[in-house]
Write an enzyme that holds these catalytic residues in place. Structure first.
Site, short mmCIF file in Angstrom:
data_model
loop_
_atom_site.label_atom_id
_atom_site.label_comp_id
_atom_site.label_asym_id
_atom_site.label_seq_id
_atom_site.Cartn_x
_atom_site.Cartn_y
_atom_site.Cartn_z
N ASP A 120 0.35 14.47 -11.14
CA ASP A 120 0.01 13.05 -11.24
C ASP A 120 1.27 12.36 -11.73
O ASP A 120 1.71 12.60 -12.87
CB ASP A 120 -1.15 12.86 -12.23
CG ASP A 120 -1.53 11.39 -12.38
OD1 ASP A 120 -0.73 10.51 -12.00
OD2 ASP A 120 -2.63 11.11 -12.91
N VAL A 121 1.87 11.52 -10.90
CA VAL A 121 3.19 10.96 -11.24
C VAL A 121 3.17 10.08 -12.48
O VAL A 121 4.23 9.77 -13.03
CB VAL A 121 3.81 10.17 -10.06
CG1 VAL A 121 4.14 11.08 -8.89
CG2 VAL A 121 2.94 8.99 -9.64
N TYR B 140 1.98 -5.13 -5.74
CA TYR B 140 2.73 -4.09 -5.01
C TYR B 140 4.20 -4.50 -4.91
O TYR B 140 5.10 -3.70 -5.18
CB TYR B 140 2.12 -3.92 -3.61
CG TYR B 140 2.81 -2.89 -2.74
CD1 TYR B 140 2.56 -1.53 -2.91
CD2 TYR B 140 3.69 -3.26 -1.72
CE1 TYR B 140 3.15 -0.57 -2.10
CE2 TYR B 140 4.29 -2.32 -0.91
CZ TYR B 140 4.02 -0.97 -1.10
OH TYR B 140 4.63 -0.03 -0.29
N LYS C 281 7.81 -2.58 -6.04
CA LYS C 281 8.82 -2.13 -5.08
C LYS C 281 10.16 -2.84 -5.32
O LYS C 281 11.22 -2.27 -5.08
CB LYS C 281 8.32 -2.35 -3.64
CG LYS C 281 7.12 -1.47 -3.29
CD LYS C 281 7.45 0.02 -3.44
CE LYS C 281 6.33 0.94 -3.05
NZ LYS C 281 6.66 2.36 -3.20
N THR D 205 0.21 5.04 8.26
CA THR D 205 -0.20 6.21 7.47
C THR D 205 -1.51 5.88 6.76
O THR D 205 -2.04 4.77 6.88
CB THR D 205 0.86 6.52 6.39
OG1 THR D 205 0.93 5.41 5.51
CG2 THR D 205 2.23 6.79 6.99
N1 LIG Z 1 3.22 3.33 5.13
C1 LIG Z 1 3.93 2.23 5.02
O1 LIG Z 1 3.84 1.32 5.85
C2 LIG Z 1 4.90 2.06 3.86
C3 LIG Z 1 5.71 0.92 3.86
C4 LIG Z 1 6.60 0.74 2.81
C5 LIG Z 1 6.69 1.66 1.79
N2 LIG Z 1 5.88 2.75 1.81
C6 LIG Z 1 5.99 3.68 0.69
O2 LIG Z 1 6.18 4.99 1.16
C7 LIG Z 1 5.62 5.91 0.22
C8 LIG Z 1 4.72 6.91 0.94
O3 LIG Z 1 3.65 6.18 1.53
P1 LIG Z 1 2.72 6.73 2.71
O4 LIG Z 1 2.68 5.68 3.75
O5 LIG Z 1 3.10 8.11 3.08
O6 LIG Z 1 1.31 6.70 1.95
P2 LIG Z 1 0.12 7.78 1.91
O7 LIG Z 1 -1.04 7.09 1.31
O8 LIG Z 1 -0.05 8.42 3.25
O9 LIG Z 1 0.71 8.86 0.91
C9 LIG Z 1 0.89 8.59 -0.46
C10 LIG Z 1 0.74 9.89 -1.21
O10 LIG Z 1 0.91 9.63 -2.61
C11 LIG Z 1 -0.09 10.38 -3.32
N3 LIG Z 1 -0.34 9.79 -4.63
C12 LIG Z 1 -0.94 8.62 -4.93
N4 LIG Z 1 -1.04 8.46 -6.26
C13 LIG Z 1 -0.46 9.55 -6.82
C14 LIG Z 1 -0.24 9.97 -8.15
N5 LIG Z 1 -0.66 9.25 -9.20
N6 LIG Z 1 0.41 11.13 -8.36
C15 LIG Z 1 0.81 11.90 -7.32
N7 LIG Z 1 0.61 11.57 -6.01
C16 LIG Z 1 -0.03 10.41 -5.79
C17 LIG Z 1 -1.32 10.34 -2.43
O11 LIG Z 1 -2.24 11.37 -2.74
C18 LIG Z 1 -0.65 10.52 -1.05
O12 LIG Z 1 -0.49 11.88 -0.72
C19 LIG Z 1 4.88 5.07 -0.84
O13 LIG Z 1 5.69 4.93 -1.99
C20 LIG Z 1 4.72 3.73 -0.13
O14 LIG Z 1 4.62 2.65 -1.04
C21 LIG Z 1 5.00 2.99 2.82
#
Ligand SMILES: NC(=O)c1ccc[n+]([C@@H]2O[C@H](COP(=O)([O-])OP(=O)(O)OC[C@H]3O[C@@H](n4cnc5c(N)ncnc54)[C@H](O)[C@@H]3O)[C@@H](O)[C@H]2O)c1
Length: 264
Positions: free
Chosen positions: A78-79, A170, A174, A205
């Protein structure tokens, strides 16, 4: 396997998710040893969370890597919990001998108008997206100092660069990640530790699907000059570049992968 990350031990937070799992898969193909870290319970931020859970996906990912000639372990993280980070970093060193790369990838999204923001949700998103990144750096850096250097990739977003609406909390996290990255990069440059961000555009995703209503997708895609979502491998290849020695003259900056979203 082409060996761009040969001998590197890579810890990825949120490894069960869309962008994290693709980084793990493609980095393993480049020779990295993967520590795939994820929360065991799904963080319920939105009603459409997948029923099978992202921890199960983390376990399946690790199996897949190990069955295809790579090396990976799954660890519970858990981060937001400092002790979890301490345990995971020490497990990386005990299992694979070092920690060379951290992908601070875990994150959640919160889609709501500013007037609907609650204190509870604000704290939740700041804890995961911002404090989580800080704790990751804080615990990984001493291990990287022991290893003689390293690379940290912090996940920001295009929403850390320009305003979008319906995501004030959010966006605050970021934006903070980009400045935390610059501050830490300056502090540890002499330790041969490079710290950069990746700023993804829109990727289809779990994060996107579970929090943004379907009717909002088309208008959002129309803002992307390439008129499509990104694909997870397009982030993973950027992460491989930042993790590898190919980016040896890069620190304290952003790699924006967004189909041109921030160009206009
Ligand atoms: N998908 C997009 O469009 C997008 C755009 C910009 C930035 N991002 C960033 O990219 C990163 C990855 O996103 P993604 O699209 O793969 O999302 P996702 O929801 O598919 O994956 C996120 C992962 O983080 C894990 N997670 C959440 N809370 C947690 C915690 N407290 N401790 C440990 N793990 C935890 C979840 O279980 C999941 O596996 C994130 O930081 C997100 O903000 C994504």
């Amino acid at each position: 396997m082409t060996g761009r990350l040969e001998k590197k031990v890579v810890l990825i937070s949120g490894a069960g998710g869309g962008l994290g799992s693709e980084q793990a898969r493609l980095m393993a193909k480049e020779g990295a040893k993967i520590v795939a870290a994820n929360l065991q319970e799904d963080p319920i931020i939105a009603p459409n969370q997948p029923p099978d859970g992202l921890w199960k996906k983390t376990l399946a990912l690790v199996d897949d890597i190990n069955q295809n000639g790579g090396e990976a372990i799954a660890v519970s993280l858990d981060v937001t919990k400092e002790q979890d980070w301490i345990d995971v970093v020490s497990e990386s060193e005990m299992t694979f001998g070092s920690l060379d790369v951290l992908s601070n990838n875990a994150g959640i999204y919160y889609h709501a108008g500013l007037l609907e923001h609650t204190v509870e949700k604000f704290h939740q998103i700041v804890n995961i997206n911002q404090l989580g990144v800080l704790l990751g750096m804080k615990t990984a850096i001493p291990a990287m100092q022991r290893a003689g250097g390293g690379s940290i990739i912090n996940f920001s977003s295009i929403y850390g660069i320009s305003g979008a609406g319906l995501s004030t909390a959010y966006q605050s996290t970021k934006g903070a990640v980009r400045l935390m990255t610059r501050s830490a990069a300056m502090e540890f440059v002499e330790d041969n530790i490079r710290i950069n961000t990746i700023c993804p555009g829109m990727f289809d995703t779990n994060l996107f699907e579970s929090s943004i209503p379907k009717e909002a997708w088309e208008p959002l895609i129309s803002l992307v000059p390439m008129k499509r979502f990104g694909k997870p491998h397009e982030i993973a290849y950027g992460a491989i570049f930042l993790a590898s020695d190919e980016s040896s003259f890069m620190t304290g900056t952003d790699l924006v992968i967004d189909g041109g979203y921030t160009c206009p």
